[in-house]
Scaffold this motif. Sequence first.
Motif, mmCIF file in Angstrom:
data_model
loop_
_atom_site.group_PDB
_atom_site.id
_atom_site.type_symbol
_atom_site.label_atom_id
_atom_site.label_comp_id
_atom_site.label_asym_id
_atom_site.label_seq_id
_atom_site.Cartn_x
_atom_site.Cartn_y
_atom_site.Cartn_z
ATOM 1 N N ASP A 267 0.818 -1.222 0.000
ATOM 2 C CA ASP A 267 0.000 0.000 0.000
ATOM 3 C C ASP A 267 0.847 1.265 0.000
ATOM 4 O O ASP A 267 0.540 2.229 -0.683
ATOM 5 C CB ASP A 267 -0.930 0.011 1.218
ATOM 6 N N THR A 268 1.918 1.258 0.796
ATOM 7 C CA THR A 268 2.720 2.480 0.926
ATOM 8 C C THR A 268 3.973 2.455 0.050
ATOM 9 O O THR A 268 4.579 3.497 -0.204
ATOM 10 C CB THR A 268 3.194 2.662 2.380
ATOM 11 N N GLY A 269 4.375 1.271 -0.366
ATOM 12 C CA GLY A 269 5.624 1.158 -1.122
ATOM 13 C C GLY A 269 6.860 1.293 -0.253
ATOM 14 O O GLY A 269 7.976 1.388 -0.766
ATOM 15 N N LYS A 270 6.658 1.299 1.079
ATOM 16 C CA LYS A 270 7.824 1.408 1.973
ATOM 17 C C LYS A 270 8.447 0.030 2.160
ATOM 18 O O LYS A 270 7.757 -0.990 2.167
ATOM 19 C CB LYS A 270 7.400 1.939 3.350
ATOM 20 N N ARG A 271 9.730 0.042 2.389
ATOM 21 C CA ARG A 271 10.439 -1.215 2.566
ATOM 22 C C ARG A 271 10.111 -1.840 3.916
ATOM 23 O O ARG A 271 9.984 -1.146 4.922
ATOM 24 C CB ARG A 271 11.938 -0.964 2.477
ATOM 25 N N ILE A 272 9.960 -3.153 3.930
ATOM 26 C CA ILE A 272 9.810 -3.891 5.182
ATOM 27 C C ILE A 272 11.104 -4.657 5.382
ATOM 28 O O ILE A 272 11.460 -5.519 4.565
ATOM 29 C CB ILE A 272 8.619 -4.872 5.120
#
Length: 366
Positions: free
Chosen positions: A167-172
Motif C-alpha cells: 500500500d505504501t511502497g515502503k520497505r519492510i
Amino acid sequence: MTHKYELEKYKGIRSRHECPACHHKGVFARYVDTDTGAYLHSDVGRCNREDKCGYHYTPGQYFKDNPDEREFAAHGRSTPIRQSTPGQPGKIDRIPKQYIIQSLGYNSNFVRFLLSLFDHYTLESPTVVRLMSDYYLGCTKDGSVIFWQIDTRNRIRAGKIMQYNPDTGKRIKSQSGAIDWVHSKLKRIGKLADTWKLSQCLFGEHLLQKRPNDTICMVESEKSAIIGSGAMPGYIWMSTGGKQNLKAEKCECLKGRNVVLFPDLGAFDQWMEKGKEIAQRVGFSLTVSTVLERIATPDDRRDGLDIADYLIRQIQTQSNTPVSFAPLTREEEILQQMNAKNPAIMQLITSLGLVSTSTGKQIRTA
Ligand SMILES: [Zn+2]
C-alpha cells in the motif's frame, strides 16, 4: 594444437575447486580461456570423481546453454574478462540464467504498489509492463521482489531480495535487518558452490547497451530507479544499491555518457564530492541535481527522503502547486518535453533543480 578452452593444469590445491554437483572440495578442474587466462563460468569443468560423480560440463555445452556468453568470449582478446582478483584470474561469478527466468513475475508486493501508482487512467498497465521487461523484476513465494543486477555483458551478477508494503511502497526489513540475496539462497539449498563470490554491478547497467545515447539518472535505491523510470522514461534510471556503493570501479560502464546524480537527502555533499571525483577518473559528464535540497522540509530531511518519495507524493496527490521554479537547464527542458503528456510528472519536472558540471570543471548552479 592448442584449444581455445582447456582444463586448468594442476598447480596445487588452488587450481582444484569444489564440484558444483557433488560438492566435494578440491576435485573440480575448471575450463580456462587460453587467450585471456580467464575461467569460464564456475560450473564449467570436470569432476575427478569419475565413478562416484562424473560431472563434466564442457565449454561447448555451456555455450549452447548460454548463447549470449559466446559472443563475449569471442571478444575475449579485446575485452578480456580478466579482473584483478588475486589467485583467481578473470573470475566473475554469475547466477545461471534459468533462475532469472523462473523468478520473473508480477506476484510481488512491490509490483502491486507499482500497479497502484501508475496507469490509473487505463485498465492495462503499460508503464508497469515496460518496467517489468526493462528491469526483469522477479518475485519470491512470499511476495518479495528480486532486483537483478545484470552487467553490460548481460552477466547476471546478483539478485537482491526485498520486501515492501504493497500500500505504501515502503520497505519492510527482515527481522535481522539484513538483505537476502539469491546467491545466498542458492548456496543454502546446494545449487551454488560455497566458493561462489558476489561481485556486484550497478542496477540497470544492462540498459546502457540498448540505449547508447540516453542520459543516465543515478539514484541510490533500486526502488527509486524503478519509480523514476516509470515517471520519466526518457532517461536510463540506474541505482548504486546503497550510499557507499558509488564507486569508480562500478562506474566504468558510464564512460563517455551524460549522467545526472540524484543524491538522497542527507547524502548530497558526499555524493557530489564522490561523483565529481569518479566522473573525472572514468570520464563522463556529470550533473548533480539539487532539487531535493531545495524543496525539502525539515521533516523530509529527518526522514532522509529520496527522489522516489517526491515522485510518489506528486503522482498520488496530483498536486496543482509546483514546488518552486528555477531557470531550466538543458536536462530539464528535455524532461519537460518528454513528459508533457502527464501533468503530475510535469509539475515535478518544472521544479527539478540541477547543478551542472562538466568533467572536473567548475560547477554551475541552476
Ligand atoms: Zn563431483
